[in-house]
Scaffold this active site. Structure first.
Site, PDB file in Angstrom:
ATOM      1  N   GLY A  50      86.581  40.493 129.291  1.00 17.78           N
ATOM      2  CA  GLY A  50      85.704  40.882 128.855  1.00 17.78           C
ATOM      3  C   GLY A  50      86.479  42.064 128.073  1.00 17.78           C
ATOM      4  O   GLY A  50      87.063  42.367 128.628  1.00 17.78           O
ATOM      5  N   CYS A  99      91.807  38.475 134.026  1.00 18.24           N
ATOM      6  CA  CYS A  99      91.554  40.003 132.884  1.00 18.24           C
ATOM      7  C   CYS A  99      90.699  40.906 133.654  1.00 18.24           C
ATOM      8  O   CYS A  99      90.056  41.509 135.202  1.00 18.24           O
ATOM      9  CB  CYS A  99      91.719  39.457 131.209  1.00 18.24           C
ATOM     10  SG  CYS A  99      92.293  41.182 130.296  1.00 18.24           S
ATOM     11  N   TYR A 100      89.286  41.070 132.377  1.00 20.29           N
ATOM     12  CA  TYR A 100      88.144  42.079 133.686  1.00 20.29           C
ATOM     13  C   TYR A 100      87.514  41.400 134.012  1.00 20.29           C
ATOM     14  O   TYR A 100      87.464  41.821 135.476  1.00 20.29           O
ATOM     15  CB  TYR A 100      87.660  42.337 132.091  1.00 20.29           C
ATOM     16  CG  TYR A 100      85.912  42.448 132.694  1.00 20.29           C
ATOM     17  CD1 TYR A 100      86.191  44.418 132.831  1.00 20.29           C
ATOM     18  CD2 TYR A 100      85.130  42.116 133.483  1.00 20.29           C
ATOM     19  CE1 TYR A 100      85.441  44.923 132.683  1.00 20.29           C
ATOM     20  CE2 TYR A 100      83.863  42.695 133.767  1.00 20.29           C
ATOM     21  CZ  TYR A 100      84.087  44.603 133.601  1.00 20.29           C
ATOM     22  OH  TYR A 100      82.364  44.573 134.112  1.00 20.29           O
ATOM     23  N   LYS A 139      83.382  20.264 119.567  1.00 19.51           N
ATOM     24  CA  LYS A 139      83.562  19.666 118.194  1.00 19.51           C
ATOM     25  C   LYS A 139      84.251  17.854 118.474  1.00 19.51           C
ATOM     26  O   LYS A 139      84.874  17.362 118.452  1.00 19.51           O
ATOM     27  CB  LYS A 139      84.496  20.516 117.251  1.00 19.51           C
ATOM     28  CG  LYS A 139      83.907  19.688 116.087  1.00 19.51           C
ATOM     29  CD  LYS A 139      82.534  19.527 115.586  1.00 19.51           C
ATOM     30  CE  LYS A 139      82.695  18.838 114.150  1.00 19.51           C
ATOM     31  NZ  LYS A 139      81.175  18.627 113.281  1.00 19.51           N
ATOM     32  N   HIS A 175      95.968  36.216 130.000  1.00 16.89           N
ATOM     33  CA  HIS A 175      95.170  35.373 129.602  1.00 16.89           C
ATOM     34  C   HIS A 175      96.364  33.813 129.656  1.00 16.89           C
ATOM     35  O   HIS A 175      96.430  33.321 127.904  1.00 16.89           O
ATOM     36  CB  HIS A 175      94.868  35.038 127.848  1.00 16.89           C
ATOM     37  CG  HIS A 175      93.919  36.926 128.239  1.00 16.89           C
ATOM     38  ND1 HIS A 175      92.278  36.522 128.109  1.00 16.89           N
ATOM     39  CD2 HIS A 175      93.816  38.054 128.177  1.00 16.89           C
ATOM     40  CE1 HIS A 175      91.825  37.380 128.739  1.00 16.89           C
ATOM     41  NE2 HIS A 175      92.502  38.478 128.197  1.00 16.89           N
ATOM     42  N   GLU A 195      94.375  31.237 129.540  1.00 17.60           N
ATOM     43  CA  GLU A 195      93.650  30.495 128.192  1.00 17.60           C
ATOM     44  C   GLU A 195      95.061  30.163 126.894  1.00 17.60           C
ATOM     45  O   GLU A 195      94.362  28.958 126.293  1.00 17.60           O
ATOM     46  CB  GLU A 195      92.280  30.530 128.589  1.00 17.60           C
ATOM     47  CG  GLU A 195      91.860  31.937 127.790  1.00 17.60           C
ATOM     48  CD  GLU A 195      92.006  32.839 128.693  1.00 17.60           C
ATOM     49  OE1 GLU A 195      92.933  32.534 129.695  1.00 17.60           O
ATOM     50  OE2 GLU A 195      91.311  33.840 128.234  1.00 17.60           O
ATOM     51  N   ASP A 215      79.407  14.594 113.374  1.00 18.90           N
ATOM     52  CA  ASP A 215      78.515  14.550 114.487  1.00 18.90           C
ATOM     53  C   ASP A 215      76.992  14.131 114.596  1.00 18.90           C
ATOM     54  O   ASP A 215      76.867  12.879 115.508  1.00 18.90           O
ATOM     55  CB  ASP A 215      77.538  16.191 114.416  1.00 18.90           C
ATOM     56  CG  ASP A 215      78.873  17.225 114.632  1.00 18.90           C
ATOM     57  OD1 ASP A 215      80.239  16.808 115.146  1.00 18.90           O
ATOM     58  OD2 ASP A 215      78.907  17.949 114.676  1.00 18.90           O
TER      59      ASP A 215
END
Ligand code: XMP
Length: 515
Positions: free
Chosen positions: A51, A78-79, A371, A165, A167, A223
């Site tokens: 964050g 992190c945060y 998606k 991070h 990710e 979609d």
């Protein structure tokens, strides 16, 4: 399920996607979610996101401290890690040197969370604060040259933190770390699979819809097409797809789509030819926003009239995806029934809203999906590759690729030019190399010469771009041979065009579309 508590990081969704790539379901919830609510959701693990705040800022987001007592493994990123440290009695301070960008991880304990992560792995850092003192019972798993506590753990309580991070794709070994957390620490099973999703959705749709009728606005994009397949599998002919042809689609696409759905998939499609109405609605309109607005309004009017003619319908199927759900949180919920209602047609048209008396109940079977997951589902239930991999196409279609006023002559020219672009790109086997590849018609004319004749005709712009998500884009370095073939064919075969130019503008500062 693994819950991600979001503290305002731009990466929270990305964490959810990384978890799902391990075939474990994950959801992003607000950091305000109380421990008791979490207990009811029964997650097997919790991740606290990064964050933008500092834990000591006034008003910095804090989580319910009872979360530490749930007995569920927690990973702070992190945060999230700094908050864990602060709330459990350690301390966080502004670091002398912040750390932004890549850092090499020096691993002190290569087991547990860091199994197979790899000594010296490059990890992506972005922090100004650092952990100064660990809370009781915690130990350091890894450090970097600037950050003594880059990864920490309280093994008994299964509380973990990483300053980097894992990710983001630039973090080597990031996915290994996430897998360790998911499989070894949270002891998850890989049950979030496409087949399981389809099976569960079919069951849910049947349970919700019963014997009632469902209407779906089909655009031909991935979609709405996946949605149509899923609903058709669940409720067969109780589903009616409405395809509104506004006359702004690419050459032969409406015919092809209707034929595919009707003849090959045996799905009920009502083709609505509204070409004249849409053309009249935009006649003489120069301004791009006005054009979009009129097309949007016309869409609603046609949709309204046709749904009455074909109805009544109890449900409207909508292709809401998970990112829309995160964004809109709990707005659009009917306060009386608690059900989500369609106050907006969230289809391929950016339009204001549905009239009050058209407030359908919604079925939104894709609302848990990202998606890329929609594509996987589409593929697994038989959607052909040409739809699964179809390049994005804007709702207002070719109307916003003819600059200024749209008329039938210009539409014909653009359709033909655009058709050649697609043909040649397919022929070169490069369709999937571009995020989008299309033609734009400019409403000016320039001089040329063909044979011994002077020509005075329109230019066509080629727009070929690469992009990850449409938010930013770069112009594609397409092979000159391909550009040459396209240009030659357009000028020779499309009457009314005597020049082809190549758009070499990235986004920003340009946009992908020209209007
Ligand atoms: P821009 O032109 O803003 O486009 O760079 C970003 C992406 O969005 C698509 N686009 C639209 N899609 N309705 C849509 O459904 C629209 O009105 C619309 N306008 C732009 C565009 O094709 C690109 O993929």
């Amino acid at each position: 399920m693994i819950v991600i508590l979001d503290f305002g990081s731009q990466y929270s969704e990305l964490i959810a996607r990384r978890i799902r790539e391990t075939q474990v379901y994950s959801e992003v919830l607000s950091y305000r979610t109380m421990a008791e609510q979490l207990r009811q959701l029964n997650p097997v693990g919790i991740i606290l996101s990064g964050g933008p705040s500092s834990v000591y800022d006034a008003g910095a987001p804090h989580c319910d401290p009872e979360i530490w007592n749930l007995g569920v493994p927690v990973l702070g990123v992190c945060y999230g890690m700094q908050l864990m440290v602060q709330q459990l009695g350690g301390s966080v301070e502004r670091a002398e040197l912040g750390e932004y960008g890549k850092a090499n991880l020096a691993i002190d304990d290569p087991t547990d969370l860091l199994t197979n992560v790899g000594e010296g792995s490059i990890m992506w850092m972005s922090h100004g604060d650092s952990v100064a003192r660990l809370p009781d019972g915690f130990e350091v798993l890894a450090h970097t040259s600037n950050t003594p506590c880059a990864a920490i753990a309280h093994h008994d309580r299964k509380l973990y933190g990483v300053q980097f991070h894992p990710e983001v794709v630039h973090s080597q070994g990031g996915q290994a770390l996430i897998r360790n957390f998911v499989y070894h620490i949270c002891e998850c099973q890989p049950t979030w699979t496409t087949d399981a999703f389809v099976e569960e959705s079919v069951r849910e749709i049947r349970g919700r819809v019963g014997t009632k009728r469902v209407l779906l606005a089909l655009s031909g994009g991935v979609d709405s097409s996946t949605l149509a397949f899923l609903l058709h599998r669940a409720i067969g002919d109780q589903l009616t797809c409405m395809f509104i042809d506004q006359g702004f689609m690419r050459k032969l696409e409406p015919e092809r789509l209707v034929k595919l759905f009707h003849e090959q998939f045996h799905i009920n499609v009502e083709y609505v030819n509204a070409r004249d109405r849409f053309l009249a609605a935009v006649a003489g309109v120069d301004d791009p926003e006005e054009k979009r607005k009129r097309i949007g309004h016309e869409f609603i009017r046609v949709f309204e009239a046709e749904s009455k003619r074909l109805g009544p319908f109890d449900y409207l199927a909508q292709g809401t995806l998970y990112p829309d759900v995160i964004e809109s949180a709990d707005t659009n919920v009917d306060p009386q029934t608690g059900e989500r209602v369609a106050v907006k047609i969230k289809s391929h048209h950016n339009v204001g809203g549905l009239p009050k008396d058209l407030r359908f109940k919604l079925v939104e079977p894709l609302r848990k999906l990202f998606k890329d997951e929609v594509r996987k589902v589409g593929r697994s239930i038989g959607l052909p590759e040409e739809i699964v991999n179809r390049q994005p196409f804007p709702g207002p279609g070719l109307a916003i690729r003819i600059l200024g006023a749209v008329d039938e002559e210009k539409l014909d020219i653009l359709r033909d030019a655009d058709f050649i672009v697609r043909q040649e790109i397919n022929r070169a086997g490069m369709y999937n190399d571009f995020w989008q590849a299309f033609a734009v018609l400019l409403p000016v004319r320039s001089v040329g010469v063909m044979g011994d004749q002077r020509t005075y005709a329109y230019p066509i712009v080629l727009r070929l771009v690469s992009s990850e998500d449409g938010m930013t884009a770069d112009w594609s370095r397409a092979p000159y041979d391909l550009l040459e073939t396209i240009s030659n064919r357009i000028v020779n075969e499309v009457k009314g065009v005597n020049r082809v130019v190549y758009d070499i503008t990235s986004k920003p500062p340009g946009t992908i579309e020209w209007e």
